[in-house]
Design an enzyme around this catalytic site. Structure first.
Site, PDB file in Angstrom:
ATOM      1  N   SER A   1       0.824  -1.218   0.000  1.00  0.00           N
ATOM      2  CA  SER A   1       0.000   0.000   0.000  1.00  0.00           C
ATOM      3  C   SER A   1       0.857   1.267   0.000  1.00  0.00           C
ATOM      4  O   SER A   1       0.334   2.354  -0.248  1.00  0.00           O
ATOM      5  CB  SER A   1      -0.945   0.004   1.207  1.00  0.00           C
ATOM      6  OG  SER A   1      -0.215   0.057   2.421  1.00  0.00           O
ATOM      7  N   HIS A   2       2.150   1.145   0.276  1.00  0.00           N
ATOM      8  CA  HIS A   2       2.997   2.337   0.315  1.00  0.00           C
ATOM      9  C   HIS A   2       4.306   2.137  -0.446  1.00  0.00           C
ATOM     10  O   HIS A   2       5.323   2.732  -0.125  1.00  0.00           O
ATOM     11  CB  HIS A   2       3.235   2.787   1.765  1.00  0.00           C
ATOM     12  CG  HIS A   2       1.980   3.357   2.352  1.00  0.00           C
ATOM     13  ND1 HIS A   2       0.969   2.564   2.818  1.00  0.00           N
ATOM     14  CD2 HIS A   2       1.550   4.632   2.492  1.00  0.00           C
ATOM     15  CE1 HIS A   2      -0.033   3.330   3.239  1.00  0.00           C
ATOM     16  NE2 HIS A   2       0.290   4.582   3.054  1.00  0.00           N
TER      17      HIS A   2
ATOM     18  N   ASP B   1      -4.618   0.395   1.451  1.00  0.00           N
ATOM     19  CA  ASP B   1      -5.039  -1.002   1.323  1.00  0.00           C
ATOM     20  C   ASP B   1      -6.471  -1.091   0.812  1.00  0.00           C
ATOM     21  O   ASP B   1      -6.803  -1.973   0.008  1.00  0.00           O
ATOM     22  CB  ASP B   1      -4.937  -1.700   2.684  1.00  0.00           C
ATOM     23  CG  ASP B   1      -3.892  -2.787   2.658  1.00  0.00           C
ATOM     24  OD1 ASP B   1      -3.619  -3.308   1.561  1.00  0.00           O
ATOM     25  OD2 ASP B   1      -3.358  -3.123   3.731  1.00  0.00           O
TER      26      ASP B   1
HETATM   27  P1  NDP Z   1      -0.075  -3.304   9.167  1.00  0.00           P
HETATM   28  O1  NDP Z   1      -1.350  -3.612   9.852  1.00  0.00           O
HETATM   29  O2  NDP Z   1       0.272  -4.035   7.940  1.00  0.00           O
HETATM   30  O3  NDP Z   1       1.147  -3.457  10.153  1.00  0.00           O
HETATM   31  C1  NDP Z   1       1.223  -2.689  11.287  1.00  0.00           C
HETATM   32  C2  NDP Z   1       2.456  -3.002  12.095  1.00  0.00           C
HETATM   33  O4  NDP Z   1       2.240  -4.208  12.828  1.00  0.00           O
HETATM   34  C3  NDP Z   1       3.702  -3.245  11.264  1.00  0.00           C
HETATM   35  O5  NDP Z   1       4.792  -2.750  11.956  1.00  0.00           O
HETATM   36  C4  NDP Z   1       3.702  -4.766  11.120  1.00  0.00           C
HETATM   37  O6  NDP Z   1       4.983  -5.313  10.878  1.00  0.00           O
HETATM   38  C5  NDP Z   1       3.199  -5.189  12.484  1.00  0.00           C
HETATM   39  N1  NDP Z   1       2.533  -6.477  12.450  1.00  0.00           N
HETATM   40  C6  NDP Z   1       1.628  -6.931  11.562  1.00  0.00           C
HETATM   41  N2  NDP Z   1       1.226  -8.172  11.893  1.00  0.00           N
HETATM   42  C7  NDP Z   1       1.899  -8.512  13.014  1.00  0.00           C
HETATM   43  C8  NDP Z   1       1.936  -9.666  13.847  1.00  0.00           C
HETATM   44  N3  NDP Z   1       1.186 -10.729  13.585  1.00  0.00           N
HETATM   45  N4  NDP Z   1       2.756  -9.653  14.908  1.00  0.00           N
HETATM   46  C9  NDP Z   1       3.530  -8.579  15.200  1.00  0.00           C
HETATM   47  N5  NDP Z   1       3.550  -7.465  14.441  1.00  0.00           N
HETATM   48  C10 NDP Z   1       2.738  -7.418  13.378  1.00  0.00           C
HETATM   49  O7  NDP Z   1      -0.018  -1.692   8.859  1.00  0.00           O
HETATM   50  P2  NDP Z   1      -1.164  -0.771   8.322  1.00  0.00           P
HETATM   51  O8  NDP Z   1      -1.815  -1.423   7.158  1.00  0.00           O
HETATM   52  O9  NDP Z   1      -1.989  -0.279   9.434  1.00  0.00           O
HETATM   53  O10 NDP Z   1      -0.282   0.457   7.791  1.00  0.00           O
HETATM   54  C11 NDP Z   1       0.531   0.255   6.646  1.00  0.00           C
HETATM   55  C12 NDP Z   1       1.319   1.509   6.357  1.00  0.00           C
HETATM   56  O11 NDP Z   1       0.451   2.558   6.001  1.00  0.00           O
HETATM   57  C13 NDP Z   1       2.153   2.054   7.522  1.00  0.00           C
HETATM   58  O12 NDP Z   1       3.498   2.052   7.105  1.00  0.00           O
HETATM   59  C14 NDP Z   1       1.651   3.468   7.735  1.00  0.00           C
HETATM   60  O13 NDP Z   1       2.647   4.424   8.024  1.00  0.00           O
HETATM   61  C15 NDP Z   1       1.031   3.766   6.396  1.00  0.00           C
HETATM   62  N6  NDP Z   1       0.014   4.808   6.508  1.00  0.00           N
HETATM   63  C16 NDP Z   1       0.340   6.078   6.154  1.00  0.00           C
HETATM   64  C17 NDP Z   1      -0.584   7.085   6.300  1.00  0.00           C
HETATM   65  C18 NDP Z   1      -0.244   8.501   5.989  1.00  0.00           C
HETATM   66  O14 NDP Z   1      -1.077   9.371   6.203  1.00  0.00           O
HETATM   67  N7  NDP Z   1       0.920   8.826   5.529  1.00  0.00           N
HETATM   68  C19 NDP Z   1      -1.948   6.820   6.789  1.00  0.00           C
HETATM   69  C20 NDP Z   1      -2.146   5.440   7.165  1.00  0.00           C
HETATM   70  C21 NDP Z   1      -1.208   4.469   7.009  1.00  0.00           C
HETATM   71  P3  NDP Z   1       5.302  -5.920   9.383  1.00  0.00           P
HETATM   72  O15 NDP Z   1       5.373  -4.710   8.489  1.00  0.00           O
HETATM   73  O16 NDP Z   1       6.582  -6.641   9.531  1.00  0.00           O
HETATM   74  O17 NDP Z   1       4.145  -6.823   9.030  1.00  0.00           O
HETATM   75  O1  PYC Z   2      -3.016   4.454   3.558  1.00  0.00           O
HETATM   76  O2  PYC Z   2      -4.339   5.601   4.859  1.00  0.00           O
HETATM   77  C1  PYC Z   2      -3.412   5.530   4.052  1.00  0.00           C
HETATM   78  C2  PYC Z   2      -2.704   6.758   3.649  1.00  0.00           C
HETATM   79  C3  PYC Z   2      -3.127   8.032   3.766  1.00  0.00           C
HETATM   80  C4  PYC Z   2      -2.132   8.827   3.261  1.00  0.00           C
HETATM   81  C5  PYC Z   2      -1.124   8.032   2.852  1.00  0.00           C
HETATM   82  N1  PYC Z   2      -1.489   6.764   3.104  1.00  0.00           N
END
Ligand code: NDP
Ligand code: PYC
Length: 342
Positions: A53-54, A194
């Site tokens: 997703s990123h 996602d």
């Molecule tokens: P995930 O739910 O995929 O993962 C969240 C964290 O939990 C990660 O560090 C992941 O490690 C860890 N994790 C996942 N499964 C397990 C497990 N079973 N046991 C232990 N740790 C676990 O992330 P999101 O989908 O919520 O977010 C994805 C990305 O989106 C992030 O990098 C976030 O910064 C980005 N984002 C950016 C936004 C923005 O405004 N710029 C807004 C929202 C999200 P691992 O990666 O190793 O699986």
């Molecule tokens: O995945 O929610 C998201 C997001 C927002 C801005 C960048 N990523």
């Protein structure tokens, strides 16, 4: 959640080749060389670490933002420091990666000097994961915490109308060896990126990610995009998302997710707001016995690793696979990227 339900066909691209393609695409969009370099670094790192997703998908977000004419393509961020713990960067409505890069050295100096440094970035278009920033700070032997709002896509727990952002929270702790302890997650049940990938693939969302415009639970990504996403963990995720709005919006004098969406005005491009990044120096805050601090932290982290996987473990394993085999990119996505690169 980082993957769509049905794994897509992947092509494997050497890192240097993918980076070159991404840089060409960004250059064609009219971005200046410093922005091209900074953005390419985070996008390629995301794909290398299998953050679908990123990763290179974000090139499409950049293209949309540039085409909408809102983002400044060649602006130089302005860094302001006063010798105290606070470093301020005005991104001047450019993308965030260069603003972070420009503020990082002063943030590290501030944390080493005062024990705590705060990097306040304002007026940036933000599309990236936060862990690249966290890892840049842990690489300096510092602990780090990063918060940023997004667009108002998420209903507060108990409500059905969007108000909060997907508001990620990321934390990092330096460790001996190659990899720090890092977590980085959206405070929504699913990241917006996602949700978009599910929509592109025509696949339903997992249960519990959102409601439709009538406030009814839905797994249809299009209906949830028109309705509201849910925070993760009910009232707990909702409160964390609210904290992000307050700390990385109101506190630093920049927009909340609602204001970011109002500024977007239907263009459908990356959120525009600020970011708060805190860096902590364990050597200063811990009173001087670094070996004891490290041993205490390692006992905890090894205790976790002895019975469960650590956050970022999947990502670090993907990084090693990418180094060995090339970076895996969904084949259809790679075609889109090659088109953007001309
Ligand atoms: P995930 O739910 O995929 O993962 C969240 C964290 O939990 C990660 O560090 C992941 O490690 C860890 N994790 C996942 N499964 C397990 C497990 N079973 N046991 C232990 N740790 C676990 O992330 P999101 O989908 O919520 O977010 C994805 C990305 O989106 C992030 O990098 C976030 O910064 C980005 N984002 C950016 C936004 C923005 O405004 N710029 C807004 C929202 C999200 P691992 O990666 O190793 O699986
Ligand atoms: O995945 O929610 C998201 C997001 C927002 C801005 C960048 N990523």
């Amino acid at each position: 959640m980082n993957a769509t339900a049905t794994p897509p066909t992947m092509v494997h691209v050497p890192e240097a080749e993918l980076a070159d393609t991404v840089r060409r695409a960004l250059t064609r969009m009219g971005l200046s060389d410093p922005h091209v370099r900074a953005i390419a670094q985070v996008i390629v790192a995301g794909q290398r670490d299998a953050c679908q997703s990123h990763g290179v998908y974000r090139l499409i977000s950049c293209f949309d933002a540039v085409r909408a004419g809102k983002v400044q393509l060649a602006v130089e961020p302005v860094v302001t420091t006063s010798g105290g713990p606070i470093v301020q960067v005005d991104a001047k409505f450019g993308f965030s990666p260069l603003a972070f890069e420009r503020g990082l050295p002063a943030l590290v100096d501030a944390a080493r000097h005062h024990g705590l440094g705060a990097l306040v970035i304002r007026h940036c278009f933000h599309f990236s994961a936060l862990w690249p920033e966290i890892e840049a700070i842990t690489a300096q032997g510092l602990a780090a915490l990063a918060l940023t709002p997004s667009h108002a896509w998420v209903a507060p727990a108990g409500g059905t109308r969007p108000l909060l952002g997907t508001n990620p929270i990321a934390f990092g702790w330096p460790r001996p060896g190659p990899y720090p302890y890092v977590f980085d997650f959206a405070t929504s049940a699913i990241a917006r990126g996602d949700l978009e990938l599910h929509r592109r693939a025509g696949q339903p969302l997992p249960q519990g990610c959102g409601v439709d415009a009538d406030g009814q639970p839905s797994t249809d990504p299009v209906a949830v995009a028109r309705g509201a996403m849910r925070a993760f963990g009910g009232h707990k995720g909702s409160a964390l998302a609210t904290m992000v709005e307050l700390m990385a919006g109101a506190l630093i004098g920049d927009w909340t997710s609602r204001e970011s969406l109002a500024f977007d005005d239907g263009a459908g491009v990356a959120p525009c707001h600020g970011e708060l990044i805190l860096a902590f120096d364990p050597l200063v805050l811990g009173g001087g016995d670094a070996a004891v601090q490290t041993a205490r932290a390692e006992a905890l982290l090894e205790g976790i690793a002895g019975q469960a996987r650590l956050p970022s473990q999947r990502r670090f394993a993907a990084r090693e696979r990418s180094h060995a085999e090339g970076i895996a990119v969904p084949a259809t996505m790679y075609e889109d990227i090659l088109q953007l690169a001309g």
